[in-house]
Design an enzyme around this catalytic site. Structure first.
Site, PDB file in Angstrom:
ATOM      1  N   ASN A   7      59.420   4.939  18.030  1.00  0.00           N
ATOM      2  CA  ASN A   7      59.400   6.249  18.676  1.00  0.00           C
ATOM      3  C   ASN A   7      60.374   6.211  19.855  1.00  0.00           C
ATOM      4  O   ASN A   7      60.040   5.712  20.927  1.00  0.00           O
ATOM      5  CB  ASN A   7      57.970   6.539  19.151  1.00  0.00           C
ATOM      6  N   LYS A  14      59.454   3.133  22.035  1.00  0.00           N
ATOM      7  CA  LYS A  14      58.136   2.554  21.766  1.00  0.00           C
ATOM      8  C   LYS A  14      58.109   2.036  20.341  1.00  0.00           C
ATOM      9  O   LYS A  14      58.753   2.621  19.460  1.00  0.00           O
ATOM     10  CB  LYS A  14      57.041   3.616  21.922  1.00  0.00           C
ATOM     11  N   ARG A  84      59.981   8.283  14.384  1.00  0.00           N
ATOM     12  CA  ARG A  84      59.612   9.619  14.844  1.00  0.00           C
ATOM     13  C   ARG A  84      60.894  10.355  15.225  1.00  0.00           C
ATOM     14  O   ARG A  84      61.714   9.839  15.986  1.00  0.00           O
ATOM     15  CB  ARG A  84      58.713   9.508  16.063  1.00  0.00           C
ATOM     16  N   HIS A 173      54.796  18.488  18.034  1.00  0.00           N
ATOM     17  CA  HIS A 173      53.536  17.735  17.892  1.00  0.00           C
ATOM     18  C   HIS A 173      52.977  17.806  16.471  1.00  0.00           C
ATOM     19  O   HIS A 173      51.779  17.601  16.258  1.00  0.00           O
ATOM     20  CB  HIS A 173      52.437  18.269  18.844  1.00  0.00           C
ATOM     21  N   LEU A 200      46.474  18.181  23.975  1.00  0.00           N
ATOM     22  CA  LEU A 200      46.655  18.450  25.406  1.00  0.00           C
ATOM     23  C   LEU A 200      47.017  17.152  26.122  1.00  0.00           C
ATOM     24  O   LEU A 200      46.150  16.322  26.401  1.00  0.00           O
ATOM     25  CB  LEU A 200      45.357  19.036  26.001  1.00  0.00           C
ATOM     26  N   GLY A 201      48.309  16.969  26.374  1.00  0.00           N
ATOM     27  CA  GLY A 201      48.767  15.774  27.094  1.00  0.00           C
ATOM     28  C   GLY A 201      49.690  16.207  28.210  1.00  0.00           C
ATOM     29  O   GLY A 201      49.508  17.298  28.773  1.00  0.00           O
ATOM     30  N   ARG A 232      56.000  21.685  32.747  1.00  0.00           N
ATOM     31  CA  ARG A 232      56.666  22.807  32.060  1.00  0.00           C
ATOM     32  C   ARG A 232      55.899  24.105  32.286  1.00  0.00           C
ATOM     33  O   ARG A 232      54.667  24.097  32.280  1.00  0.00           O
ATOM     34  CB  ARG A 232      56.746  22.525  30.553  1.00  0.00           C
ATOM     35  N   ASP A 274      49.662  15.264  37.014  1.00  0.00           N
ATOM     36  CA  ASP A 274      48.606  14.513  36.330  1.00  0.00           C
ATOM     37  C   ASP A 274      47.244  15.144  36.616  1.00  0.00           C
ATOM     38  O   ASP A 274      46.837  15.260  37.775  1.00  0.00           O
ATOM     39  CB  ASP A 274      48.648  13.051  36.819  1.00  0.00           C
ATOM     40  N   GLY A 322      46.060  12.908  25.840  1.00  0.00           N
ATOM     41  CA  GLY A 322      45.630  12.428  27.164  1.00  0.00           C
ATOM     42  C   GLY A 322      44.537  13.257  27.826  1.00  0.00           C
ATOM     43  O   GLY A 322      43.494  12.725  28.215  1.00  0.00           O
ATOM     44  N   GLU A 325      41.401  14.155  25.152  1.00  0.00           N
ATOM     45  CA  GLU A 325      40.517  13.026  24.838  1.00  0.00           C
ATOM     46  C   GLU A 325      39.751  12.519  26.055  1.00  0.00           C
ATOM     47  O   GLU A 325      38.669  11.952  25.924  1.00  0.00           O
ATOM     48  CB  GLU A 325      41.352  11.855  24.270  1.00  0.00           C
ATOM     49  N   ASN A 326      40.352  12.695  27.251  1.00  0.00           N
ATOM     50  CA  ASN A 326      39.809  12.001  28.428  1.00  0.00           C
ATOM     51  C   ASN A 326      39.246  12.864  29.539  1.00  0.00           C
ATOM     52  O   ASN A 326      38.697  12.329  30.493  1.00  0.00           O
ATOM     53  CB  ASN A 326      40.908  11.111  29.054  1.00  0.00           C
ATOM     54  N   GLU A 376      49.611   9.230  16.238  1.00  0.00           N
ATOM     55  CA  GLU A 376      50.846   9.638  15.552  1.00  0.00           C
ATOM     56  C   GLU A 376      51.480   8.450  14.828  1.00  0.00           C
ATOM     57  O   GLU A 376      52.042   8.605  13.749  1.00  0.00           O
ATOM     58  CB  GLU A 376      51.841  10.212  16.573  1.00  0.00           C
TER      59      GLU A 376
HETATM   60  P1  ADP Z   1      52.281  12.345  26.507  1.00  0.00           P
HETATM   61  O1  ADP Z   1      52.493  13.803  26.234  1.00  0.00           O
HETATM   62  O2  ADP Z   1      53.249  11.787  27.514  1.00  0.00           O
HETATM   63  O3  ADP Z   1      52.085  11.492  25.285  1.00  0.00           O
HETATM   64  P2  ADP Z   1      49.477  11.854  26.972  1.00  0.00           P
HETATM   65  O4  ADP Z   1      48.942  12.503  25.749  1.00  0.00           O
HETATM   66  O5  ADP Z   1      49.382  10.375  27.085  1.00  0.00           O
HETATM   67  O6  ADP Z   1      50.931  12.336  27.311  1.00  0.00           O
HETATM   68  O7  ADP Z   1      48.734  12.518  28.216  1.00  0.00           O
HETATM   69  C1  ADP Z   1      48.984  12.107  29.514  1.00  0.00           C
HETATM   70  C2  ADP Z   1      48.199  12.997  30.475  1.00  0.00           C
HETATM   71  O8  ADP Z   1      46.792  12.934  30.162  1.00  0.00           O
HETATM   72  C3  ADP Z   1      48.292  12.530  31.929  1.00  0.00           C
HETATM   73  O9  ADP Z   1      49.413  13.076  32.566  1.00  0.00           O
HETATM   74  C4  ADP Z   1      47.017  13.107  32.504  1.00  0.00           C
HETATM   75  O10 ADP Z   1      47.289  14.421  32.935  1.00  0.00           O
HETATM   76  C5  ADP Z   1      46.046  13.198  31.334  1.00  0.00           C
HETATM   77  N1  ADP Z   1      44.935  12.230  31.442  1.00  0.00           N
HETATM   78  C6  ADP Z   1      44.900  10.961  31.012  1.00  0.00           C
HETATM   79  N2  ADP Z   1      43.698  10.378  31.294  1.00  0.00           N
HETATM   80  C7  ADP Z   1      42.962  11.317  31.919  1.00  0.00           C
HETATM   81  C8  ADP Z   1      41.633  11.358  32.462  1.00  0.00           C
HETATM   82  N3  ADP Z   1      40.820  10.305  32.410  1.00  0.00           N
HETATM   83  N4  ADP Z   1      41.224  12.517  33.034  1.00  0.00           N
HETATM   84  C9  ADP Z   1      42.023  13.592  33.101  1.00  0.00           C
HETATM   85  N5  ADP Z   1      43.272  13.629  32.593  1.00  0.00           N
HETATM   86  C10 ADP Z   1      43.742  12.505  32.013  1.00  0.00           C
END
Ligand code: ADP
Length: 389
Positions: A7, A14, A84, A173, A200-201, A232, A274, A322, A325-326, A376
């Site tokens: 990637n 990566k 990718r 995506h 949602l990342g 963005r 973040d 990101g 999931e989190n 992915e």
């Molecule tokens: P990318 O689009 O770069 O692949 P990711 O899918 O890894 O991004 O998402 C990264 C984002 O996820 C971080 O910038 C942050 O905003 C969010 N994130 C990651 N862990 C957490 C968490 N524990 N709580 C809230 N937001 C999180």
């Protein structure tokens, strides 16, 4: 079958070596700061500790050659390589085995994603040279959206302009959304028919998926459209661009940088792109962080319903990447705005942290709500297996 998944980003590369018979990741890592002073490699094997080593990576070619040698020295065979590719343009409705023509097409559509496609093509070329006996496959982020209904992909611009410049909603995506569909269907034993996939990342998009087909998505000609993202803008009135130039005296490049790198959650919160930092700020009462989270929830809920229109309904929502999931808080902020549509989540289940697919649906919900970790790389490896295996 062992598949090397590559990637390549604008300044990173990566990689993962995956054994598809067991889904074990033998090795993975990232060449970072390619072409920038202080480049380094992070690498781990068999899920072990990540080692960081300074390595000079003047270009992506050197990085890919370094990775190949590193992987070959581990003693595992490489049976296929999956790449990718961010932008497949008007050429790739599905993944394709690389030959000279495919490589030329990846370069031809590069003006739509100049930071990505050129380096991706360079890496593919380097791999073909270094290991001519191993097949390469391109897996494009846009392929999944290729067959959206015309009512979703077409823009209401003059036809001659659209045709000449290949303007349409390409989306992004796609590989992730395709994986999320597959994992969701597996989890619900095929019950899901109309899915809203929420990737949602730091970049974010939604996809309406009906019976495995992308019906609409929130990113457009480029990944700037749609949701509010880390840096963005997402959708703004297109006339904002002319206004910034005519009245604000910004150049085209300055507007491009502003909308892609200085906007979104970073601009709203004033502190960070973040969501972890923004959630901390909101908990301490920072008003800008509070509005940033509220707007993220509002826009995501709003566009969820726009996606639902493409399928005239939805039975499942799957949160991924990101944030999806989190962040229990972001999931809650989105779902509470959809309560009038019968969406309910269970607070306790929503608070659980795990790397598995899980159901967070609340009692009486009309819609099933899941958290589905995306993968992915695995999806790319599956495509390589299908085309070369
Ligand atoms: P990318 O689009 O770069 O692949 P990711 O899918 O890894 O991004 O998402 C990264 C984002 O996820 C971080 O910038 C942050 O905003 C969010 N994130 C990651 N862990 C957490 C968490 N524990 N709580 C809230 N937001 C999180």
């Amino acid at each position: 079958m062992n598949v090397l998944v590559i990637n390549a980003g604008s300044s990173s590369l990566k990689y993962q070596l995956i054994d598809l018979s067991t889904q074990e990741v033998y090795a993975k890592g990232n060449c970072e700061r390619i072409g920038i002073e202080g480049s380094f490699l992070t690498h781990s094997e068999h899920g072990g500790e990540t080692q960081r080593t300074p390595v000079p990576f003047p270009t992506h070619r050197e990085a890919s050659e370094y990775v190949l040698e590193l992987i070959t020295n581990l003693g595992h065979t490489i049976d296929g390589i999956g790449h990718r590719v961010v932008q497949g343009g008007w050429y790739f409705p599905e993944s394709a085995v690389v030959d000279d023509e495919v490589l030329a097409k990846v370069r031809e559509v590069a003006p739509l994603a100049p930071l990505h496609n050129y380096v991706e093509a360079d890496v593919i070329e380097a791999m073909r040279k270094a290991m001519p006996e191993v097949g390469n496959v391109v897996v494009c982020d846009t392929s999944f959206h290729y067959h959206m209904p015309e009512t979703s992909w077409r823009y209401a611009l003059p036809r001659d302009v659209v045709d000449r410049l290949h303007i349409r909603k390409y989306g992004a995506h796609g590989t992730s959304h395709r994986f999320i569909w597959r994992a969701t269907r597996e989890f619900t034993h095929g019950e899901t028919k109309k899915l809203i996939s929420l990737h949602l990342g730091s970049g974010s998009s939604l996809c309406a998926i009906e019976d495995g087909r992308s019906m609409d998505t929130t990113m457009g000609l480029t990944p700037l459209d749609g949701l509010i993202m880390g840096t963005r803008t997402g959708t703004v009135d297109p006339a904002t661009v002319f206004y910034l130039q005519r009245v604000g005296n910004y150049t085209v490049d300055e507007v491009d940088t502003m909308m892609n790198k200085q906007s979104g959650l970073l601009a709203l919160s004033g502190i960070s792109s973040d969501t972890r930092d923004i959630e901390d700020g909101a908990a301490k009462g920072d008003e800008h962080c509070i509005i940033a989270l509220e707007m993220f929830g509002y826009r995501t809920a709003q566009l969820t319903l726009e996606m639902a229109q493409a399928m005239e309904g939805f039975d499942t929502m799957a949160f991924s990447a990101g944030i999806g999931e989190n962040s229990p808080l972001c999931r809650e902020k989105i779902c509470e705005r959809l309560a009038w549509q019968g969406v309910r989540i269970d607070k306790e289940k929503n608070a659980v942290r795990s790397g598995e697919v899980r159901d967070i649906t609340g009692e009486g919900s009309k819609v099933r709500v899941l958290v589905v970790p995306t993968n992915e790389e695995l999806m790319i490896a599956y495509d390589v297996q299908e085309l070369l295996g």
